[in-house]
Design a protein around this motif. Structure first.
Motif, PDB file in Angstrom:
ATOM      1  N   ASP A  55      -0.781   0.966  -4.639  1.00 52.34           N
ATOM      2  CA  ASP A  55       0.382   1.645  -5.222  1.00 52.34           C
ATOM      3  C   ASP A  55       0.310   3.158  -5.062  1.00 52.34           C
ATOM      4  OD1 ASP A  55       1.268  -0.821  -5.996  1.00 52.34           O
ATOM      5  OD2 ASP A  55       0.422  -0.695  -8.019  1.00 52.34           O
ATOM      6  N   LYS A  56      -0.798   3.645  -4.575  1.00 49.36           N
ATOM      7  CA  LYS A  56      -0.984   5.095  -4.442  1.00 49.36           C
ATOM      8  C   LYS A  56      -0.769   5.518  -2.990  1.00 49.36           C
ATOM      9  CE  LYS A  56      -4.342   5.343  -8.240  1.00 49.36           C
ATOM     10  NZ  LYS A  56      -5.704   5.778  -8.638  1.00 49.36           N
ATOM     11  N   GLN A  57      -0.400   6.785  -2.854  1.00 48.81           N
ATOM     12  CA  GLN A  57      -0.170   7.350  -1.520  1.00 48.81           C
ATOM     13  C   GLN A  57      -0.795   8.727  -1.451  1.00 48.81           C
ATOM     14  OE1 GLN A  57       3.866   8.605  -0.272  1.00 48.81           O
ATOM     15  NE2 GLN A  57       3.616   7.258   1.495  1.00 48.81           N
ATOM     16  N   ARG A  58      -1.582   8.932  -0.396  1.00 52.40           N
ATOM     17  CA  ARG A  58      -2.239  10.220  -0.184  1.00 52.40           C
ATOM     18  C   ARG A  58      -1.656  10.850   1.069  1.00 52.40           C
ATOM     19  NH1 ARG A  58      -8.603   9.728  -0.212  1.00 52.40           N
ATOM     20  NH2 ARG A  58      -8.259  11.985   0.054  1.00 52.40           N
ATOM     21  N   SER A  95      -0.850   5.030   2.508  1.00 54.20           N
ATOM     22  CA  SER A  95      -0.691   4.274   1.262  1.00 54.20           C
ATOM     23  C   SER A  95      -1.920   3.388   1.047  1.00 54.20           C
ATOM     24  CB  SER A  95       0.574   3.400   1.318  1.00 54.20           C
ATOM     25  OG  SER A  95       1.728   4.203   1.492  1.00 54.20           O
TER      26      SER A  95
END
Length: 379
Positions: free
Chosen positions: A169-172, A166
């Motif tokens: 706010d984004k998750q890869r 994370s």
């Protein structure tokens, strides 16, 4: 004579040399030297420590390194600047979690993997989660940087082991390696840490990749914690106090043996001792004498004795006194004087009352006994 001896010695020596040459020629014709390698498998130390080869590789590079079979250093971390390599960290208490986080912030370096067990609280804190795939396959080669500034190296990772990282706010997802800078230290999470174990350390660039991944600070040391899970309570007690465990086990065994051991047949519990009736009469006599109730006791006892003997000796109640005493003496075996004292006299003290009570008790017992004396006819 000497010439014949020399000729015999030469003949025997020549014959021996010919035999040895013939034997050597036959052996070399039918046999040849061949070198074969027989695999014997890993040693006992390698089976116990899957990071043993990696430890020796780091030692060959001049890096201070030590392997540990437990996770005690997670609860009490080493000095800042050292590197902890943990194959599969187990759950930590909140205090241990905070202590480990403070150690990383002070300059420690932690290299770990999520493993296949429950999620690690420290990884959850920094937004690193394992991504599990249902399909699996052989390790896939990939070029990966061990640290952000290092050149990429070729490693073969399991395709079903990846990470979700994370960033805000984004998750890869699908990441094989994740780094987190925490204060002066660093947290590195490798999805497939098995590339540093056993034979896999010798494949591709695994050894060099691992050495750059776990490199400590100058003057630091690498600690390899290779246990699959933290040891249980019995394992910890055995490591710290084996003699205490042995003593406790022997005590338990002796106690269990004593529960079923006996040296003879089981005996029934002995009945409580019965108190003699005369003891009760004596106690009652003393009590009545002190409370001036002796006459009532004697009157009741004498009437009971005469009533019982009247059943055994019909007409005794209507006979004169002397004749009645004679018949009672003949039937009971008591003397006439004792019978006259028991049936007619008034006691002078408590001892006399007790004696009279004993005599009356014997007379009553004889009158009740079915085998007592019985007159056939009245005199």
């Amino acid at each position: 004579m000497r010439t014949e001896q020399r000729l015999l010695a030469l003949t025997l020596s020549g014959t021996g040399l010919v035999l040895v040459a013939a034997l050597a020629s036959w052996f070399l014709t039918h046999f040849e030297r061949r070198v074969e390698q027989v695999p014997v498998g890993p040693s006992a130390a390698a089976r116990a420590n899957p990071l043993l080869a990696f430890e020796r590789f780091l030692a060959g590079l001049g890096i201070a390194v030590e392997s540990r079979p437990d996770h005690a250093l997670l609860a009490a971390p080493p000095p800042p600047g050292d590197t902890l390599v943990v194959r599969a960290p187990g759950p930590l208490s909140p205090r241990q979690h905070q202590r480990l986080r403070d150690w990383i912030a002070a300059g420690g370096r932690l290299v770990t993997t999520p493993g296949t067990g429950p999620r690690h609280a420290l990884l959850e804190t920094f937004g690193i989660h394992p991504e599990h795939w249902t399909e699996s396959g052989p390790p896939m080669p990939v070029r990966l940087r061990p640290t952000p500034g290092a050149p990429p190296l070729e490693v073969a990772l399991a395709p079903e082991r990846t990470l979700c990282v994370s960033h805000g706010d984004k998750q890869r997802c699908g990441q094989p390696l994740a780094h987190r800078e925490i204060g002066a230290g660093r947290l590195s999470v490798l999805a497939d840490l098995d590339i540093l174990t056993r034979q896999r350390i010798g494949e591709r660039d695994h050894a060099l990749f691992g050495a750059r991944l776990v490199a400590p600070a100058p003057g630091g040391k690498v600690w390899l914690l290779y246990a699959e899970a933290p040891p249980g309570l019995l394992a910890r007690l055995w490591a710290r106090a084996p003699l205490a465990l042995v003593a406790a086990a022997l005590t338990l065994a002796v106690w269990l043996w004593s529960l079923g051991a006996r040296l003879g047949p089981t005996l029934a519990p002995a009945p409580p001792p019965a108190r003699d009736r005369l003891v009760h009469l004596e106690a009652g006599a003393r009590f009545l004498w002190r409370h001036r109730r002796a006459r009532a006791l004697l009157a009741a006892s004498r009437a009971q004795v005469l009533r019982l003997w009247a059943r055994r000796l019909p007409g005794i109640a209507r006979t004169p006194r002397q004749q009645r005493l004679s018949r009672l003496a003949a039937a009971s075996g008591e003397s006439r004087a004792r019978l006259a004292q028991a049936l007619e006299e008034t006691p002078r003290d408590d001892r006399a009352l007790i004696t009279l009570t004993h005599t009356l008790a014997r007379l009553e017992q004889q009158a009740r006994s079915p085998g007592g004396n019985r007159e056939s006819t009245d005199p």
